[in-house]
Write an enzyme that holds these catalytic residues in place. Structure first.
Site, short mmCIF file in Angstrom:
data_model
loop_
_atom_site.label_atom_id
_atom_site.label_comp_id
_atom_site.label_asym_id
_atom_site.label_seq_id
_atom_site.Cartn_x
_atom_site.Cartn_y
_atom_site.Cartn_z
N GLY A 179 0.94 -1.29 -0.06
CA GLY A 179 0.29 -0.10 0.16
C GLY A 179 0.64 1.02 0.16
CB VAL A 193 3.31 4.97 3.98
CG1 VAL A 193 3.54 5.07 5.36
CG2 VAL A 193 3.12 3.72 4.41
CG ASP A 232 10.48 -7.52 4.26
OD1 ASP A 232 11.62 -7.50 3.84
OD2 ASP A 232 9.39 -7.07 3.21
#
Ligand SMILES: *[C@@H]1O[C@H](CO)[C@@H](O)[C@H](O)[C@H]1NC(C)=O
Ligand SMILES: *[C@@H]1O[C@H](CO)[C@@H](O)[C@H](O)[C@H]1NC(C)=O
Ligand SMILES: *[C@@H]1O[C@H](CO)[C@@H](O)[C@H](O)[C@H]1NC(C)=O
Ligand SMILES: *[C@@H]1O[C@H](CO)[C@@H](O)[C@H](O)[C@H]1NC(C)=O
Ligand SMILES: *[C@@H]1O[C@H](CO)[C@@H](O)[C@H](O)[C@H]1NC(C)=O
Ligand SMILES: *[C@@H]1O[C@H](CO)[C@@H](O)[C@H](O)[C@H]1NC(C)=O
Ligand SMILES: *[C@@H]1O[C@H](CO)[C@@H](O)[C@H](O)[C@H]1NC(C)=O
Ligand SMILES: *[C@@H]1O[C@H](CO)[C@@H](O)[C@H](O)[C@H]1NC(C)=O
Ligand SMILES: *[C@@H]1O[C@H](CO)[C@@H](O)[C@H](O)[C@H]1NC(C)=O
Ligand SMILES: *[C@@H]1O[C@H](CO)[C@@H](O)[C@H](O)[C@H]1NC(C)=O
Ligand SMILES: *[C@@H]1O[C@H](CO)[C@@H](O)[C@H](O)[C@H]1NC(C)=O
Ligand SMILES: *[C@@H]1O[C@H](CO)[C@@H](O)[C@H](O)[C@H]1NC(C)=O
Length: 695
Positions: free
Chosen positions: A377, A379, A488
């Site tokens: 997405g 930010v 990650d």
């Protein structure tokens, strides 16, 4: 003058040090009494003058002319003292060897008489040993003796050719041993040889003597060659018991002036055998219980004898110590207790209807407010009505998987409260486009790779980033209910605030591993260049995958190079591989960032490089845990702190610098159609949000 002055100062310092050093050691002797003879400590009730000892039985003579000076029991000149134990009420002494020889020029005492006064040989702790061919050793107890004396202990060693005698066991040929099960105090022992009166010149020449001695069980191991070189000078320790008083504790306590357990922190124990008692310091205290100030508190915390886990706080108090967990952790703090685990607040997320505000905060999700875009997405930077700056992550509406990631991240982050993990302030899931609201952290670490136009991160800062990131990951891996695996870890997901405090972010891919499972099989996720090669093959998810990725981050901090770059020659594309080969070829300094080479000392660089190399092991099991890594880095940081001044970076400078380069916590840039989100901004009917006030 100056030289003399500093000499004086040095002396004063030495005296001060000496006082400080002796102050920590409780006195073992009476005040103004010599405490040592040679290497042997003489604790009261023993002493080297009458005033220093309890009575003449405990009087010790120090033979200064011997090297080292040697203590002897005063009344029994032949008995040297090796060791005095207050704890067990015992002393090790050495008694002479009795020798009987059939060759005139080899002399020696064949009978030795002993009187230990109030002391006794400890029963079952000593042995009688006899050496020789057809030799005998005899012990006679003189206590209460009358009439004809008979030996109470005897041992005989018969002749056998040395070659046929067992080399290491003392079992009757050439050597004989037997336990002493009596408490001997007044006794003599005798050695005799050729007891069968054989006229065998050769044998007598080979074994002219018989030897008899007493020794503490286990303190002597027989070897056949000893028969040929034992001398009367050989010393073997023998254990004797001592006690004070002539009554039991109960009786002794009745008379305070003659009661000998003088320390307030001591207790009395009846001697196990015979009359008298022993004094002992309470547990948690140490010293000499026979002196009024003798038992002193043991500072377990300073001495590191405590059982508090790493990362808990040890506090000492008289007789005891306690462990407490750091803020944000809970548990008893003990190694064999519950230890310290991150505290789980049931939920910090309070749902508040606030809708319009986020839209306003981001200037209606305007492009100028975009901080970064990623697989999950976009930010945005937002300014709330109270002027608080936040980061707002908006999911891509198209992909239902993203919603799952969002929920995942929200659940995880709502459990975490750590200064090096980005803080989730609120969330909104009930809207069509899920939103997560975080504390705003301007990200500066990416500029590590961009040195031309940006702040050079100093070695100190890099080390701090590494240490803080390691700490955060160690925290996640030790989460209370189940370890959290980030999955990650990469530089792009390590944000830096104005104070250059590192914050681990982006938990979209993270997983909680239930405690009853050590690993999970999941889809391979992560970022190329950082991906654990083992996980890549097995899809088995463990904490060690994060360790590998962290290793890559460390290498990036060391080299200033990106984890993966197709601009580099093929052999150097993958930084971890390049680093590994450089380390193996001993060419580490060739790839270390030239900016830090001057600042850091080579030893530190090597240390950090070794940690990185360890993290990058192909086999997960060979890699260290994040906790180990954090501790090692902390060790290096502590040294670093003392070497370099703190960086002086005013917030204005940081601000300007941050303005110059847009920040992002997302490494993969993909084409997000921001306008479609924009136009749909009024679907934000209800927003879940909270402002949990700072840390
Ligand atoms: C004295 O005896 C004690 C206990 O038996 C033992 O631990 C210690 O090592 C001995 N010391 C010497 C000098 O033999
Ligand atoms: C004792 O005398 C014998 C023979 O006279 C000699 O061989 C030996 O070396 C002497 N031993 C010592 C210790 O003097
Ligand atoms: C010696 O006699 C005394 C007094 O009768 C007694 O207490 C002690 O146990 C005796 N010792 C031995 C070794 O028999
Ligand atoms: C001992 O034996 C030798 C010869 O081996 C002999 O000369 C000597 O007289 C014997 N001594 C005794 C006391 O029997
Ligand atoms: C005798 O000599 C051997 C070899 O030099 C040595 O290991 C051993 O300790 C000696 N024994 C004694 C009782 O001195
Ligand atoms: C010294 O004291 C011990 C025990 O307190 C006692 O057994 C011993 O007989 C005393 N010695 C002398 C010489 O008074
Ligand atoms: C208590 O001990 C002191 C010193 O040893 C002694 O003089 C005194 O008589 C004892 N008192 C009693 C009641 O036994
Ligand atoms: C020991 O306890 C007594 C009585 O409680 C007290 O008067 C004395 O000061 C204490 N001594 C020390 C060294 O604490
Ligand atoms: C630490 O724990 C062990 C085992 O529980 C115990 O034996 C030891 O005495 C403890 N140490 C301290 C200093 O409390
Ligand atoms: C903790 O307990 C384990 C087994 O329960 C034991 O092996 C270990 O020595 C203990 N550690 C300490 C510090 O007491
Ligand atoms: C930065 O450090 C200062 C001084 O230690 C502190 O007052 C301030 O709150 C810190 N700012 C952040 C964002 O942590
Ligand atoms: C930081 O820099 C400012 C301005 O250059 C200076 O006034 C200040 O004393 C410095 N602070 C430290 C800790 O060096």
């Amino acid at each position: 003058m100056g030289v003399q002055y500093s000499k004086l100062l040095l002396q004063l310092l030495l005296v001060a040090f000496f006082i400080a050093a002796t102050k920590t050691e409780p006195p073992l002797s009476k005040p103004n009494c010599q405490q040592k003879c040679g290497n042997v400590i003489i604790p009261f009730p023993f002493g080297m003058t009458e005033a220093c000892s309890l009575n003449t039985s405990f009087l010790i003579t120090c033979h200064q002319n011997l090297s080292p000076p040697t203590p002897f029991l005063q009344n029994f000149y032949q008995i040297s003292v090796l060791d005095i134990s207050l704890e067990y009420g015992q002393l090790n002494i050495s008694l002479p060897v009795a020798r009987n020889c059939l060759i005139n020029n080899l002399t020696g005492e064949s009978v030795i008489e002993m009187n230990l006064g109030p002391f006794h040989l400890s029963s079952n702790q000593n042995k009688l040993i006899v050496f020789g061919a057809d030799a005998a050793g005899l012990v006679y107890n003189l206590e209460n003796a009358s009439g004809i004396l008979y030996p109470t202990i005897a041992c005989m060693s018969v002749y056998a050719p040395a070659a046929s005698a067992p080399d290491k066991s003392c079992s009757g040929t050439l050597c004989c041993e037997t336990p002493i099960q009596q408490r001997l105090s007044e006794f003599f022992y005798e050695s005799s040889t050729n007891i069968f009166r054989r006229n065998n010149t050769k044998r007598l020449e080979s074994y002219p003597c018989g030897y008899t001695f007493l020794v503490k069980d286990g303190a002597y191991k027989f070897h056949i060659t000893d028969i040929f070189n034992l001398s009367t000078n050989n010393k073997f320790p023998v254990v004797a018991d001592w006690a004070v008083g002539t009554h039991t504790c109960q009786d002794a306590m009745k008379n305070a002036s003659s009661y000998l357990c003088k320390s307030n922190y001591s207790e009395c124990r009846d001697a196990e055998v015979g009359p008298g008692y022993h004094c002992k310091c309470y547990s948690g205290y140490r010293g000499n219980p026979y002196l009024s100030n003798g038992c002193q508190d043991v500072d377990e915390c300073n001495e590191k004898t405590h059982n508090c886990t790493e990362g808990s706080i040890c506090s000492n108090s008289p007789g005891i110590y306690s462990c407490s967990c750091l803020k944000g952790y809970e548990g008893d703090g003990k190694n064999n207790g519950t230890g310290c685990r991150p505290k789980v607040s049931s939920s910090r997320i309070i749902i508040i209807a606030l809708m319009e505000e986020l839209s306003q905060a981001t200037n209606n999700f305007d492009e100028s407010m975009v901080l970064g875009q990623g697989g999950q997405g976009t930010v945005y930077k937002g300014i709330l009505s109270n002027n608080r700056i936040v980061a707002i992550k908006m999911s891509r509406i198209s992909n239902p998987n993203q919603v799952e990631h969002f929920i995942n991240e929200m659940i995880l982050l709502s459990q975490i409260n750590h200064r090096n993990v980005v803080k989730l302030l609120g969330c909104c899931l009930e809207t069509e486009v899920p939103l997560l609201v975080y504390e705003f952290v301007p990200n500066v670490i990416k500029h590590l790779h961009n040195q031309g136009q940006s702040l050079k991160l100093t070695w100190k800062t890099r080390l701090q980033i590494a240490t803080e990131t390691a700490r955060a990951l160690a925290y996640l891996h030790s989460a209370t209910n189940a370890p959290i695996i980030h999955r990650d870890v990469k530089t792009a997901n390590i944000l830096l605030d104005h104070n250059l405090t590192a914050k681990v972010s982006d938990f979209g891919a993270s997983r909680i591993i239930p405690l009853d499972q050590t690993q999970l099989t999941t889809l391979v996720l992560g970022t190329l260049g950082y991906l654990d090669p083992e996980y890549f093959h097995s899809s088995q998810l463990t904490e060690k995958s994060d360790v590998y990725s962290f290793g890559v981050v460390l290498v990036e901090l060391l080299t200033g190079k990106k984890a993966l770059s197709f601009e580099r020659p093929e052999a150097h594309r993958n930084l971890a591989v390049h680093f590994h080969s450089s380390m193996q070829e001993g060419r580490l300094l060739n790839i270390v960032d030239s900016h830090i080479i001057d600042e850091a000392n080579v030893e530190q660089l090597m240390d950090v490089a070794n940690i990185a190399n360890h993290c990058l092991r192909l086999k997960g099991e060979e890699r260290p845990t994040m906790k180990d890594v954090a501790m090692e880095l902390e060790g290096i940081s502590v040294v670093e702190k003392h070497q370099w001044e703190k960086i002086n970076l005013s917030s204005e400078e940081t601000e300007n610098f941050l303005k110059a380069i847009p920040s992002s916590s997302f490494s993969i840039v993909d084409g997000v159609n921001r306008r479609s989100i924009n136009s749909g901004s009024n679907i934000l009917n209800r927003i879940s949000f909270s402002l949990s006030g700072g840390r």
